[in-house]
Motif scaffolding. Structure first.
Motif, mmCIF file in Angstrom:
data_model
loop_
_atom_site.group_PDB
_atom_site.id
_atom_site.type_symbol
_atom_site.label_atom_id
_atom_site.label_comp_id
_atom_site.label_asym_id
_atom_site.label_seq_id
_atom_site.Cartn_x
_atom_site.Cartn_y
_atom_site.Cartn_z
ATOM 1 N N CYS A 1 2.572 -0.592 9.554
ATOM 2 C CA CYS A 1 1.592 -1.487 8.939
ATOM 3 C C CYS A 1 2.275 -2.527 8.051
ATOM 4 C CB CYS A 1 0.625 -0.646 8.109
ATOM 5 S SG CYS A 1 -0.561 -1.612 7.163
ATOM 6 N N THR B 1 -7.068 -2.004 1.791
ATOM 7 C CA THR B 1 -5.935 -1.075 1.748
ATOM 8 C C THR B 1 -6.380 0.157 0.944
ATOM 9 O OG1 THR B 1 -5.052 -2.097 -0.257
ATOM 10 C CG2 THR B 1 -4.229 -2.946 1.833
ATOM 11 N N ASP C 1 1.964 3.786 3.014
ATOM 12 C CA ASP C 1 3.274 3.674 3.669
ATOM 13 C C ASP C 1 3.291 4.047 5.143
ATOM 14 O OD1 ASP C 1 4.979 2.380 1.961
ATOM 15 O OD2 ASP C 1 5.410 4.185 0.789
ATOM 16 N N CYS C 2 2.303 3.565 5.867
ATOM 17 C CA CYS C 2 2.311 3.754 7.310
ATOM 18 C C CYS C 2 3.363 2.787 7.855
ATOM 19 C CB CYS C 2 0.930 3.465 7.875
ATOM 20 S SG CYS C 2 -0.350 4.388 6.975
ATOM 21 N N PHE D 1 1.095 -3.867 5.495
ATOM 22 C CA PHE D 1 0.767 -3.636 4.078
ATOM 23 C C PHE D 1 1.635 -2.540 3.449
ATOM 24 C CE2 PHE D 1 -3.631 -4.868 5.680
ATOM 25 C CZ PHE D 1 -3.492 -6.194 5.312
ATOM 26 N N SER D 2 2.278 -1.737 4.279
ATOM 27 C CA SER D 2 3.097 -0.634 3.760
ATOM 28 C C SER D 2 4.074 -1.147 2.698
ATOM 29 C CB SER D 2 3.873 0.001 4.922
ATOM 30 O OG SER D 2 4.946 0.750 4.418
ATOM 31 N N ARG E 1 -3.882 8.977 13.159
ATOM 32 C CA ARG E 1 -2.945 8.203 13.943
ATOM 33 C C ARG E 1 -1.841 9.067 14.551
ATOM 34 N NH1 ARG E 1 -3.214 4.269 9.778
ATOM 35 N NH2 ARG E 1 -2.578 6.018 8.493
ATOM 36 N N CYS F 1 0.833 -1.214 0.000
ATOM 37 C CA CYS F 1 0.000 0.000 0.000
ATOM 38 C C CYS F 1 0.869 1.267 0.000
ATOM 39 C CB CYS F 1 -0.890 -0.029 1.242
ATOM 40 S SG CYS F 1 -1.939 1.429 1.406
#
Ligand code: SF4
Length: 331
Positions: free
Chosen positions: A73, A113, A69-70, A75-76, A166, A66
């Motif tokens: 995470c 996402t 880009d946290c 998924f980043s 966040r 994703c």
């Protein structure tokens, strides 16, 4: 400032100020004062819910690298845990959702996402909605939305959303804090209720940062607020920063309760734990499919809790659980 005055203030239904929250957050988690705060939060949470905690259940419709880009995470894209996208076929998504419903989840969340096609999300959501009991509450956990997008979510049968500004948004993520805030306004303007949380907390977040975010969540009058710690994704820079203990998370979830008005009945923590339950958390999550805190493709085989295991954790903490649709989202 005296701890006893703040405890009395909370019992008198007053919301603690930022400075008072900072004072409480600065006690070590194992200090007697922190246990007093946890006992007070537990008392208030039980009083507001008649001792009925809730279990909400989330399933992910996809898993993909994703661009959000946290850093916290899995998924980043930068974290490189998942290299390609996989999408849950509609039949499987329906089966997961019906499983959650049967298990007694008080609300069901659909997560994607940030780049999952929005129209596809709406289409699958409507299909899932059609297969669920009309009373079952459906919640979206998706990326930032315009007012039009928020209205489409409402029209697709969602009661609310999970959305959070966040900690260190825009610094530890590639997302804009202003866009997050605007989305929160859009959701509420469209008639969607918002559940939120102070997350993801790491050891580097000081009392001032935490108090500011607690106060922000209170200001949006959410269905629930709460506190969740960061779960380390192995090999990432965030993992190297460390992890707070469950006891520190319990202390923060308790302080969060004291920073909310009584109109906010829900107080979540994640991941589910008995320490959170005794510190006034009255909302836990079950999870299935992909999970931003897990590196397994099916979190139910990894970190994810089930509705049944959340119920056990609540029972072990002295809580009964609600049967039927969420009251937090049913305000
Ligand atoms: S938290 Fe959401 S937006 Fe951020 S990287 Fe993970 S899936 Fe993408």
């Amino acid at each position: 400032m005296k701890i006893q005055n703040l405890i009395s203030k909370a019992h008198n239904r007053e919301v603690l100020t930022r400075d008072e929250l900072i004072f409480l957050l600065n006690f070590p988690p194992e200090a007697p004062e922190s246990y007093q705060v946890m006992a007070t939060a537990n008392h208030i949470s039980k009083e507001l819910t008649n001792n009925r905690a809730e279990i909400h259940a989330q399933l992910a419709l996809n898993m993909a690298p994703c661009p959000g880009d946290c850093a916290f995470c899995s998924f980043s894209g930068k974290n490189g845990v998942f290299s390609r996208e996989t999408r849950l076929p509609p039949a499987e998504a329906i089966s997961y959702a019906k499983g959650f419903e049967k298990a007694g989840a008080n609300a069901i969340y659909l997560m994607t996402t940030a780049t999952y096609p929005f129209e596809l999300f709406l289409e699958i959501s409507r299909e899932i909605r059609d297969h669920l009991d009309p009373e079952t509450i459906l919640i979206a956990n998706v990326g930032d939305q315009s007012l039009l997008g928020a209205q489409k979510l409402r029209a697709a049968g969602f009661t609310g959303v999970y959305h959070a500004l966040r900690l260190r948004e825009g610094v530890d993520s590639a997302l804009s804090p202003e866009a997050r805030k605007q989305s929160l306004r859009n959701f509420q303007e469209a008639g969607l209720q918002v559940g939120t949380c102070v997350e993801p907390i790491g050891p580097e977040h000081d009392a001032m940062e935490l108090a500011d975010l607690i106060a922000f969540t209170a200001a949006i009058n959410p269905s629930y607020s709460g506190a969740a710690r960061r779960i380390p994704i192995p090999g990432t820079e965030m993992a190297a920063r460390g992890t707070i203990s469950e006891l520190r998370m319990a202390q923060i979830v308790a302080v969060t309760r004291l920073g909310m008005p009584r109109t906010v009945a829900g107080n979540c923590t994640h991941e589910p734990c008995t320490l959170g339950g005794i510190a006034g958390a009255n909302l836990f999550w079950a999870e299935a499919g992909a999970n931003p805190r897990d590196i397994r493709e099916k979190t139910e085989e990894g970190r994810g809790e089930s509705v049944a295991s959340c119920r056990v954790l609540f029972r072990e903490s002295g809580w009964e659980t609600l049967e039927g649709p969420s009251r937090y989202f049913g305000r």
